[in-house]
Scaffold this active site. Sequence first.
Site, PDB file in Angstrom:
ATOM      1  N   HIS A 219      45.489  41.501  44.320  1.00 46.06           N
ATOM      2  CA  HIS A 219      44.917  40.638  45.345  1.00 46.06           C
ATOM      3  C   HIS A 219      44.102  39.556  44.635  1.00 46.06           C
ATOM      4  O   HIS A 219      42.899  39.715  44.456  1.00 46.06           O
ATOM      5  CB  HIS A 219      44.040  41.453  46.290  1.00 46.06           C
ATOM      6  CG  HIS A 219      43.644  40.710  47.521  1.00 46.06           C
ATOM      7  ND1 HIS A 219      43.452  41.334  48.739  1.00 46.06           N
ATOM      8  CD2 HIS A 219      43.401  39.399  47.738  1.00 46.06           C
ATOM      9  CE1 HIS A 219      43.093  40.430  49.644  1.00 46.06           C
ATOM     10  NE2 HIS A 219      43.075  39.255  49.055  1.00 46.06           N
TER      11      HIS A 219
ATOM     12  N   GLU B 195      48.959  40.135  47.294  1.00 41.18           N
ATOM     13  CA  GLU B 195      48.234  40.041  48.557  1.00 41.18           C
ATOM     14  C   GLU B 195      47.322  38.828  48.546  1.00 41.18           C
ATOM     15  O   GLU B 195      46.872  38.377  47.476  1.00 41.18           O
ATOM     16  CB  GLU B 195      47.352  41.280  48.750  1.00 41.18           C
ATOM     17  CG  GLU B 195      48.080  42.578  48.791  1.00 41.18           C
ATOM     18  CD  GLU B 195      47.122  43.729  48.993  1.00 41.18           C
ATOM     19  OE1 GLU B 195      45.997  43.673  48.490  1.00 41.18           O
ATOM     20  OE2 GLU B 195      47.519  44.684  49.685  1.00 41.18           O
TER      21      GLU B 195
ATOM     22  N   HIS C  31      44.239  50.667  52.129  1.00 40.55           N
ATOM     23  CA  HIS C  31      42.785  50.446  52.108  1.00 40.55           C
ATOM     24  C   HIS C  31      42.032  51.767  52.280  1.00 40.55           C
ATOM     25  O   HIS C  31      42.105  52.409  53.315  1.00 40.55           O
ATOM     26  CB  HIS C  31      42.280  49.412  53.119  1.00 40.55           C
ATOM     27  CG  HIS C  31      40.970  48.813  52.665  1.00 40.55           C
ATOM     28  ND1 HIS C  31      40.879  47.629  51.937  1.00 40.55           N
ATOM     29  CD2 HIS C  31      39.707  49.277  52.781  1.00 40.55           C
ATOM     30  CE1 HIS C  31      39.607  47.392  51.652  1.00 40.55           C
ATOM     31  NE2 HIS C  31      38.876  48.374  52.141  1.00 40.55           N
TER      32      HIS C  31
HETATM   33  C1  LIG Z   1      44.180  44.223  51.515  1.00 40.40           C
HETATM   34  C2  LIG Z   1      43.446  45.416  51.062  1.00 40.40           C
HETATM   35  O1  LIG Z   1      43.055  46.248  51.836  1.00 40.40           O
HETATM   36  C3  LIG Z   1      43.250  45.612  49.627  1.00 40.40           C
HETATM   37  O2  LIG Z   1      44.472  45.521  49.025  1.00 40.40           O
HETATM   38  C4  LIG Z   1      42.420  44.564  48.969  1.00 40.40           C
HETATM   39  O3  LIG Z   1      43.057  44.171  47.797  1.00 40.40           O
HETATM   40  C5  LIG Z   1      41.103  45.105  48.595  1.00 40.40           C
HETATM   41  O4  LIG Z   1      40.417  44.064  47.941  1.00 40.40           O
HETATM   42  P1  LIG Z   1      39.293  44.414  46.879  1.00 40.40           P
HETATM   43  O5  LIG Z   1      39.947  45.211  45.780  1.00 40.40           O
HETATM   44  O6  LIG Z   1      38.795  43.051  46.453  1.00 40.40           O
HETATM   45  O7  LIG Z   1      38.255  45.235  47.631  1.00 40.40           O
HETATM   46  N1  LIG Z   2      46.543  46.965  50.467  1.00 40.97           N
HETATM   47  C1  LIG Z   2      45.624  47.998  50.038  1.00 40.97           C
HETATM   48  C2  LIG Z   2      45.477  47.951  48.550  1.00 40.97           C
HETATM   49  O1  LIG Z   2      46.250  47.286  47.880  1.00 40.97           O
HETATM   50  C3  LIG Z   2      44.424  48.732  47.879  1.00 40.97           C
HETATM   51  O2  LIG Z   2      43.340  49.018  48.723  1.00 40.97           O
HETATM   52  P1  LIG Z   2      42.237  50.029  48.116  1.00 40.97           P
HETATM   53  O3  LIG Z   2      42.948  51.308  47.786  1.00 40.97           O
HETATM   54  O4  LIG Z   2      41.666  49.368  46.892  1.00 40.97           O
HETATM   55  O5  LIG Z   2      41.230  50.197  49.224  1.00 40.97           O
END
Ligand SMILES: CC(=O)[C@@H](O)[C@H](O)COP(=O)(O)O
Ligand SMILES: NCC(=O)COP(=O)(O)O
Length: 250
Positions: A45, A77, A198
Amino acid sequence: MMLTALSVNVNKVALVRNTRHLGIPSVTRAAQLCLEAGAHGITVHPRPDARHIRADDVRELHVLLKTSWPQAEFNIEGNPFHNLMDFVRELKPQQVTFVPDSEGQFTSDHGWNLKQDAGRVRPLIAEARALGVRVSLFMDADPEQMALAKAVGADRIELYTEPYAAAWGTPRQQGELDRFAAAARAALAAGLGVNAGHDLSRDNLPDFVRAVPGLQEVSIGHALVADALELGYAETVRQYLQAIERGAAK
Ligand SMILES: CC(=O)[C@@H](O)[C@H](O)COP(=O)(O)O
Ligand SMILES: NCC(=O)COP(=O)(O)O
């Protein structure tokens, strides 16, 4: 029965790496070790403030996957109105996940409201798909929004699972599982694939996999990297794959 794919999000490896100018822990090495252990893909992300994943990480991971792991998926993402589409146009990953985060947001904490955003995201979804990139929309577990996600052109939705994770192990757990299962059924009925992510963890994953129909992919980062600090990447990925298998077992 289809096995749910595990995509490892390496944001938090980059977060630690960025606290010194030494290049360690390596993001690409983390990805390599997770893929060697059986992970099906890598998720990043690259937020506009580059607090963790930077543009160079995205490009280096793209090269690693293309050259060494062609059967693995790269899932990028981000918010398509910020920096995300530049990566889509340049790298054409297997999947892009549109996430409606603001630039400085602490973490992702909500899905799209397609009743207001459909017109804005539709052309960007069409552009990504025309480039051969599968499009997933980050969504709350709201059955009413699933038909809208299909209508706007998405291939899949990703269920935002923090509300489930927060309820896991409490009396609210079953109610949340029922809510997510209903949202998944609505997505499947609309002709969408179902991803999730998440705050998923090796503890809360089996119940979720068991309850939610048609779950094609989970993307997990924060808890997985935290576990890897104790267990190492290989053992951690093995335990997350086992957690998925336990959930899939009758
Ligand atoms: C979209 C999502 O829920 C996660 O993939 C996101 O990448 C979390 O971002 P952080 O790692 O910056 O908390
Ligand atoms: N889309 C969710 C992700 O890539 C990772 O979320 P998290 O496990 O770091 O909360």
